[in-house]
Design a protein around this motif. Structure first.
Motif, short mmCIF file in Angstrom:
data_model
loop_
_atom_site.label_atom_id
_atom_site.label_comp_id
_atom_site.label_asym_id
_atom_site.label_seq_id
_atom_site.Cartn_x
_atom_site.Cartn_y
_atom_site.Cartn_z
N ASN A 113 0.82 -1.22 0.00
CA ASN A 113 0.00 0.00 0.00
C ASN A 113 0.85 1.27 0.00
OD1 ASN A 113 0.77 -0.78 2.61
ND2 ASN A 113 -0.85 0.43 3.54
N TYR A 114 2.15 1.19 0.41
CA TYR A 114 3.04 2.33 0.35
C TYR A 114 3.81 2.37 -0.97
CZ TYR A 114 2.37 2.55 5.44
OH TYR A 114 1.85 2.64 6.69
N ARG A 115 4.09 1.20 -1.52
CA ARG A 115 4.91 1.10 -2.73
C ARG A 115 4.29 1.90 -3.88
NH1 ARG A 115 4.81 -4.47 -4.21
NH2 ARG A 115 5.57 -4.75 -2.10
N ASP A 116 2.98 1.79 -4.06
CA ASP A 116 2.31 2.48 -5.16
C ASP A 116 2.48 4.00 -5.07
OD1 ASP A 116 1.52 0.06 -6.18
OD2 ASP A 116 -0.51 0.17 -5.38
N VAL A 117 2.29 4.57 -3.86
CA VAL A 117 2.38 6.03 -3.75
C VAL A 117 3.83 6.51 -3.85
CG1 VAL A 117 0.21 6.44 -2.53
CG2 VAL A 117 2.28 5.99 -1.23
N ILE A 118 4.77 5.75 -3.29
CA ILE A 118 6.18 6.14 -3.38
C ILE A 118 6.63 6.07 -4.84
CG2 ILE A 118 8.55 5.43 -2.80
CD1 ILE A 118 7.14 6.86 -0.52
N TYR A 119 6.29 4.98 -5.51
CA TYR A 119 6.66 4.85 -6.92
C TYR A 119 5.99 5.96 -7.74
CZ TYR A 119 7.61 3.12 -11.52
OH TYR A 119 8.06 3.03 -12.81
N GLY A 120 4.71 6.16 -7.52
CA GLY A 120 3.98 7.16 -8.29
C GLY A 120 4.54 8.57 -8.11
N PHE A 121 4.82 8.94 -6.86
CA PHE A 121 5.26 10.30 -6.58
C PHE A 121 6.72 10.53 -6.94
CE2 PHE A 121 6.62 13.78 -3.72
CZ PHE A 121 5.72 14.75 -4.13
N TYR A 122 7.61 9.62 -6.52
CA TYR A 122 9.04 9.85 -6.69
C TYR A 122 9.60 9.32 -8.00
CZ TYR A 122 9.17 11.39 -1.87
OH TYR A 122 8.96 12.08 -0.72
#
Length: 173
Positions: free
Chosen positions: A123-132
């Motif tokens: 659930n964190y991987r998607d937002v970290i990948y998407g943002f950074y």
């Protein structure tokens, strides 16, 4: 419910095709991809109909559509990463000897970062990948995941805290 009745299935497709398309488009953000994925979803629905247990039909097909769209999105990201790796390898092959070392170090660091990203909770991987990595805005990610912008902000905050707690700077050298 329908059990092999093709006419009834055509009516079902007619009734729900716009809902399925909109759901998939919200994730993929590409009309052609969404159209293709919608056809695939209806094939999945057709084959899964015997397992349907009368618990909210629209919810059931929406869940199938969302899951399929996410799978398609992951495959797209994977393909982009493969293409990027191929380009990186071509770069290394075409550089002078003195900068080859630098390129190899860069490639090793990228691989290490990718490996570390895989360690993140999903659930964190998607937002970290998407943002950074993909450099998406909070708004873009919120639309793709069909959530509020505040949810993305919260996920990013929690993901950063998770990384601070679980990773050390030495892990990246």
């Amino acid at each position: 419910m329908i059990n092999g009745n093709d006419q009834a299935f055509r009516l079902l497709v007619e009734k729900y095709r716009n809902d399925v398309f909109r759901t998939i488009f919200a994730v993929l953000r590409d009309q052609k991809e969404a159209e293709d994925a919608a056809q695939e979803v209806f094939m999945k629905i057709y084959t899964a109909l015997p397992h349907y247990q009368n618990q909210g039909f629209k919810t059931w097909i929406t869940r199938i559509a969302v899951n399929h769209a996410i799978d398609v999105k992951r495959k797209q990201v994977s393909r982009r990463e493969d293409i990027a790796e191929d380009l990186e390898q071509q770069l290394v092959a075409g550089t002078p000897k003195d900068s080859v070392e630098k390129e190899i170090i860069k490639l090793d660091r990228r691989r290490l970062v990718r490996k570390k990203l895989d360690e993140l909770p999903e659930n964190y991987r998607d937002v970290i990948y998407g943002f950074y990595i993909a450099e998406k805005s909070y708004q873009q990610m919120a639309e793709e995941q069909n959530v509020q912008v505040k949810t993305i902000e919260t996920k990013l905050y929690r993901a950063r805290n998770w990384m601070k707690k679980n990773w050390k700077e030495d892990d990246f050298s």
